[in-house]
Design an enzyme around this catalytic site. Structure first.
Site, short mmCIF file in Angstrom:
data_model
loop_
_atom_site.label_atom_id
_atom_site.label_comp_id
_atom_site.label_asym_id
_atom_site.label_seq_id
_atom_site.Cartn_x
_atom_site.Cartn_y
_atom_site.Cartn_z
N ARG A 164 12.35 -5.67 16.17
CA ARG A 164 11.83 -7.03 15.91
C ARG A 164 12.85 -7.88 15.15
O ARG A 164 12.51 -8.64 14.26
CB ARG A 164 10.52 -6.98 15.10
CG ARG A 164 9.35 -6.32 15.80
CD ARG A 164 8.91 -7.09 17.03
NE ARG A 164 7.65 -6.60 17.55
CZ ARG A 164 7.55 -5.60 18.42
NH1 ARG A 164 8.63 -4.99 18.88
NH2 ARG A 164 6.35 -5.22 18.86
N SER A 238 0.79 -9.03 16.32
CA SER A 238 0.99 -8.34 15.03
C SER A 238 1.49 -9.35 14.01
O SER A 238 2.50 -10.02 14.25
CB SER A 238 2.03 -7.24 15.17
OG SER A 238 1.68 -6.32 16.16
N GLU A 334 6.07 -10.46 10.69
CA GLU A 334 6.79 -10.59 11.97
C GLU A 334 6.71 -12.06 12.42
O GLU A 334 7.65 -12.60 12.99
CB GLU A 334 6.12 -9.70 13.03
CG GLU A 334 6.76 -9.90 14.39
CD GLU A 334 5.97 -9.28 15.53
OE1 GLU A 334 5.75 -8.05 15.51
OE2 GLU A 334 5.58 -10.03 16.45
P1 FAD Z 1 7.51 -19.17 19.55
O1 FAD Z 1 6.35 -18.63 18.82
O2 FAD Z 1 7.42 -20.55 20.08
O3 FAD Z 1 8.81 -19.06 18.63
C1 FAD Z 1 9.10 -17.85 17.97
C2 FAD Z 1 10.43 -18.00 17.22
O4 FAD Z 1 11.50 -18.14 18.15
C3 FAD Z 1 10.50 -19.26 16.33
O5 FAD Z 1 11.28 -18.95 15.21
C4 FAD Z 1 11.21 -20.28 17.21
O6 FAD Z 1 11.87 -21.27 16.45
C5 FAD Z 1 12.17 -19.40 17.97
N1 FAD Z 1 12.49 -19.87 19.33
C6 FAD Z 1 11.61 -20.00 20.37
N2 FAD Z 1 12.27 -20.39 21.47
C7 FAD Z 1 13.57 -20.51 21.13
C8 FAD Z 1 14.75 -20.90 21.84
N3 FAD Z 1 14.74 -21.23 23.14
N4 FAD Z 1 15.93 -20.93 21.16
C9 FAD Z 1 15.98 -20.60 19.85
N5 FAD Z 1 14.89 -20.24 19.13
C10 FAD Z 1 13.71 -20.19 19.77
N6 FAD Z 1 5.69 -9.57 20.51
C11 FAD Z 1 6.27 -8.37 20.81
O7 FAD Z 1 7.47 -8.18 20.55
N7 FAD Z 1 5.56 -7.37 21.41
C12 FAD Z 1 4.25 -7.51 21.70
O8 FAD Z 1 3.64 -6.58 22.23
C13 FAD Z 1 3.60 -8.74 21.41
N8 FAD Z 1 2.30 -8.93 21.69
C14 FAD Z 1 1.69 -10.11 21.38
C15 FAD Z 1 0.34 -10.27 21.69
C16 FAD Z 1 -0.31 -11.45 21.40
C17 FAD Z 1 -1.77 -11.60 21.73
C18 FAD Z 1 0.41 -12.53 20.82
C19 FAD Z 1 -0.27 -13.84 20.54
C20 FAD Z 1 1.76 -12.38 20.49
C21 FAD Z 1 2.42 -11.17 20.76
N9 FAD Z 1 3.78 -10.95 20.47
C22 FAD Z 1 4.38 -9.76 20.79
C23 FAD Z 1 4.57 -12.01 19.80
C24 FAD Z 1 5.13 -13.08 20.77
O9 FAD Z 1 4.53 -12.99 22.03
C25 FAD Z 1 6.65 -12.92 20.95
O10 FAD Z 1 7.30 -12.99 19.70
C26 FAD Z 1 7.23 -13.99 21.87
O11 FAD Z 1 8.58 -13.70 22.16
C27 FAD Z 1 7.15 -15.39 21.25
O12 FAD Z 1 7.52 -16.31 22.25
P2 FAD Z 1 7.19 -17.85 22.09
O13 FAD Z 1 7.87 -18.56 23.21
O14 FAD Z 1 5.74 -18.07 21.96
O15 FAD Z 1 7.94 -18.17 20.72
N1 EPU Z 2 -3.93 1.86 13.83
C1 EPU Z 2 -4.85 1.89 12.81
N2 EPU Z 2 -5.78 0.88 12.77
C2 EPU Z 2 -5.82 -0.12 13.67
C3 EPU Z 2 -4.91 -0.12 14.73
C4 EPU Z 2 -3.95 0.87 14.79
O1 EPU Z 2 -4.85 2.77 11.98
O2 EPU Z 2 -6.69 -1.01 13.54
C5 EPU Z 2 -2.88 2.89 13.86
C6 EPU Z 2 -3.18 4.04 14.82
O3 EPU Z 2 -2.70 5.22 14.21
C7 EPU Z 2 -2.31 3.72 16.02
C8 EPU Z 2 -1.11 3.06 15.37
O4 EPU Z 2 -1.67 2.32 14.28
O5 EPU Z 2 -1.94 4.87 16.72
C9 EPU Z 2 -0.32 2.14 16.28
O6 EPU Z 2 -1.20 1.15 16.82
P1 EPU Z 2 -0.84 0.39 18.18
O7 EPU Z 2 -0.47 1.35 19.24
O8 EPU Z 2 -1.94 -0.58 18.44
O9 EPU Z 2 0.50 -0.37 17.86
P2 EPU Z 2 0.99 -1.22 16.60
O10 EPU Z 2 2.03 -0.43 15.87
O11 EPU Z 2 -0.14 -1.76 15.81
C10 EPU Z 2 3.00 -2.21 17.91
C11 EPU Z 2 3.64 -3.55 18.05
C12 EPU Z 2 2.88 -4.37 19.10
C13 EPU Z 2 2.98 -3.65 20.44
C14 EPU Z 2 2.35 -2.26 20.29
C15 EPU Z 2 2.54 -1.43 21.54
C16 EPU Z 2 4.69 -4.11 15.95
C17 EPU Z 2 4.64 -4.89 14.69
N3 EPU Z 2 3.65 -4.25 16.78
O12 EPU Z 2 1.71 -2.43 17.38
O13 EPU Z 2 3.52 -5.62 19.22
O14 EPU Z 2 2.29 -4.36 21.44
O15 EPU Z 2 2.99 -1.56 19.19
O16 EPU Z 2 3.89 -1.06 21.66
O17 EPU Z 2 5.66 -3.38 16.17
C18 EPU Z 2 3.55 -7.83 18.33
O18 EPU Z 2 4.72 -7.60 17.98
O19 EPU Z 2 3.00 -8.94 18.14
C19 EPU Z 2 2.80 -6.78 18.99
C20 EPU Z 2 1.53 -6.93 19.37
#
Ligand code: FAD
Ligand code: EPU
Length: 339
Positions: A164, A238, A334
Site C-alpha cells: 500500500r 480498508s 490507508e
Molecule cells: P482517489 O480516491 O480519487 O485518490 C486516491 C489517491 O490517489 C489520492 O491521494 C489522489 O490524490 C491520488 N490520485 C488519484 N489519481 C491520481 C493521478 N492520476 N495522478 C496522481 N495522483 C492521483 N484498495 C486496494 O488496494 N485493495 C482493495 O481490495 C480495495 N478495496 C476497496 C473496496 C472498496 C469498497 C473501496 C471503496 C475501496 C477499496 N480500495 C482498495 C481502495 C481504492 O479502491 C483504491 O485505493 C483505488 O486505487 C483508489 O482509486 P481512485 O481513483 O478512487 O483514487
Molecule cells: N478479521 C477480523 N475481523 C473482521 C474482519 C477480518 O478479525 O471484522 C480478521 C480475520 O482473521 C481475517 C483477517 O482479519 O482472516 C483478514 O481479513 P480480510 O481477508 O477481510 O482482509 P483484510 O486484511 O481486512 C486486506 C486488504 C483489502 C483486501 C483484502 C483481500 C488492507 C489494508 N486491506 O483486508 O484491501 O481487499 O485484504 O486481499 O491490506 C483496501 O485496501 O481498501 C482493501 C479493501
C-alpha cells in the site's frame, strides 16, 4: 478556461462526504492540463488530484483546485508470444480494465477484480487484493510534473512500490499527475489461488478447470459478500493499513493473545490483521449517528448517510487510540485524509 467554482464533491467520493471544491476541472486530455497549469492564477492554488474518490476522506472543504482525471483509452502498444503491453488512460475505471483483460484472456490482474477507482490511482498505493499486487504487472507510467509541466516516464525501479505504498505517497507526494499507465499482462496462465478462501469459493462454484474468468468470478463473489457497496453505504474500503511488525513483537503479542492471526512476510516481519485488532477493542458494528464501523468488516468505517468528514476522522482517531492502548500498535490510515 475549464475551471468550475464551488462544486459539491458528494458524488465524487465514495464516503459521500458533502465537501466542496473551491475550483474544479474534469481533465480529458493531457495538453489541456498542461495549458491550465501554466495559468498564473492556477499556479498559486493548492491542488488535489482526484480519480474515483474511493480512497479519500474530505475532512473539510478543499479551498483550492480539484483536478479530476478522466483520460480515456486502452491501447495495445506491444505484444509477443508471452506478453501484451497495454497503455491505459489514468481515468479508465480499474474494474473496466480488469474486465477487458479477462475477456481477452490477458492474465495478471484478475485477482484485482472489482477494486473501485481509476487506473491512474492504482500505482499511488500499489493496489492489492487476494494475493496479487499491482506492481507485479506494472511496466511504466507517464506523469506530469506539476511545478514544471514536463511529462516524465517512471519505470518500476523509480516507483518504490511497497505494501500500500509508492514514491507518489511518500517523497513525491502531490508533485506528479499520472496520465498513462502501461501494464505487462501475460499470455501464460499462472493462477494465484493461495488466498485460501478463493479455493473454497472455486470449489463451491464447481469449477472443474481453472481460468482467469473463474478466478475473477470467485474474487467478485467474495468481495460482494464481504465488502459494503459504496453506492449503498459510504465507505473507502480498508480505512487503515494492516500493521507489519518485527517478529519478536509479534511473538510477545501472541503469548498474550494466542488467537491473534499473523502472516509472515518475505523479509521476516509479521503482518497482523488490523480488522482483528479493531474488533478486539469492541468496535465492530459500532454506530454513533451517521458514522460507524461495518458489522461484517471491522476495518471499514462507514457513512450511513449525511455524516461529516470530521465525524469519520474523529472515529478513526478514537479507534487508533484504543488499538494503541490495548496492543501498543499505531494503526496508519490507508485512506488519504484531506484536512
Ligand atoms: P482517489 O480516491 O480519487 O485518490 C486516491 C489517491 O490517489 C489520492 O491521494 C489522489 O490524490 C491520488 N490520485 C488519484 N489519481 C491520481 C493521478 N492520476 N495522478 C496522481 N495522483 C492521483 N484498495 C486496494 O488496494 N485493495 C482493495 O481490495 C480495495 N478495496 C476497496 C473496496 C472498496 C469498497 C473501496 C471503496 C475501496 C477499496 N480500495 C482498495 C481502495 C481504492 O479502491 C483504491 O485505493 C483505488 O486505487 C483508489 O482509486 P481512485 O481513483 O478512487 O483514487
Ligand atoms: N478479521 C477480523 N475481523 C473482521 C474482519 C477480518 O478479525 O471484522 C480478521 C480475520 O482473521 C481475517 C483477517 O482479519 O482472516 C483478514 O481479513 P480480510 O481477508 O477481510 O482482509 P483484510 O486484511 O481486512 C486486506 C486488504 C483489502 C483486501 C483484502 C483481500 C488492507 C489494508 N486491506 O483486508 O484491501 O481487499 O485484504 O486481499 O491490506 C483496501 O485496501 O481498501 C482493501 C479493501
Amino acid at each position: 478556461m475549464n475551471l468550475q467554482e464551488n462544486i459539491s464533491l458528494e458524488l465524487l467520493n465514495t464516503f459521500h462526504i458533502a465537501a466542496k471544491a473551491r475550483y474544479y476541472s474534469l481533465i480529458k486530455d493531457a495538453h489541456m492540463l498542461q495549458l491550465l497549469l501554466k495559468h498564473p492564477f492556477i499556479q498559486n492554488l493548492p491542488k488535489l488530484i482526484l480519480g474515483g474518490g474511493s480512497n479519500i476522506l474530505f475532512v473539510k472543504d478543499f479551498e483550492g483546485w480539484v483536478i479530476q482525471m478522466a483520460l480515456e483509452g486502452i491501447q495495445q502498444v506491444e505484444e509477443d508470444s508471452n506478453h501484451i503491453l497495454l497503455r491505459v488512460g489514468a481515468g479508465v475505471s480499474w474494474h473496466q480494465l480488469v474486465v477487458y483483460c479477462v475477456n481477452k484472456e490477458y492474465a495478471g490482474i484478475e485477482n484485482l477484480s472489482l477494486i473501485p477507482g481509476t487506473v491512474g490511482a492504482a500505482p499511488i498505493q500499489n493496489i492489492g487484493a487476494y494475493g496479487v499486487e499491482f506492481s507485479e504487472v506494472f511496466e511504466s507510467l507517464e506523469a506530469l510534473e506539476i511545478s514544471t509541466g514536463i511529462i516524465k516516464k517512471f519505470k518500476k525501479d523509480d516507483c518504490a512500490f511497497g505494501y500500500r505504498d509508492s514514491i507518489f505517497k511518500s517523497s513525491l507526494q502531490g508533485q506528479y499527475i499520472i496520465l498513462y499507465v502501461t501494464l505487462r499482462l501475460s499470455r501464460q496462465l499462472t493462477f494465484h489461488t493461495s488466498y485460501g478462501v478463493i479455493q473454497e469459493v472455486l470449489a463451491a462454484m464447481q469449477v472443474k478447470e481453472l481460468s482467469i474468468q473463474a478466478i475473477s468470478d470467485a474474487v467478485i463473489h467474495i468481495r460482494q459478500q464481504k465488502l459494503p457497496d459504496p453506492t449503498l453505504i459510504g465507505n473507502a474500503g480498508s480505512f487503515f493499513k494492516n500493521p507489519v511488525i518485527e517478529q519478536h513483537l509479534a511473538n510477545r503479542l501472541k503469548n498474550e493473545y494466542p488467537n491473534l492471526p499473523s502472516y509472515p512476510q518475505a523479509d521476516g516481519q509479521i503482518k497482523l490483521p488490523a480488522a482483528w485488532l479493531i474488533e478486539q477493542c469492541g468496535w465492530k458494528g459500532y454506530r454513533h449517528g451517521a458514522v460507524g464501523v461495518h458489522p461484517h468488516q471491522a476495518l471499514i468505517l462507514v457513512n450511513y448517510g449525511g455524516a461529516s468528514g470530521q465525524a469519520i476522522y474523529q472515529l478513526a482517531q478514537e479507534i487508533q487510540q484504543s488499538v494503541a492502548k490495548k496492543f501498543g500498535i499505531n494503526l496508519v490510515p490507508e485512506v488519504n485524509i484531506i484536512n
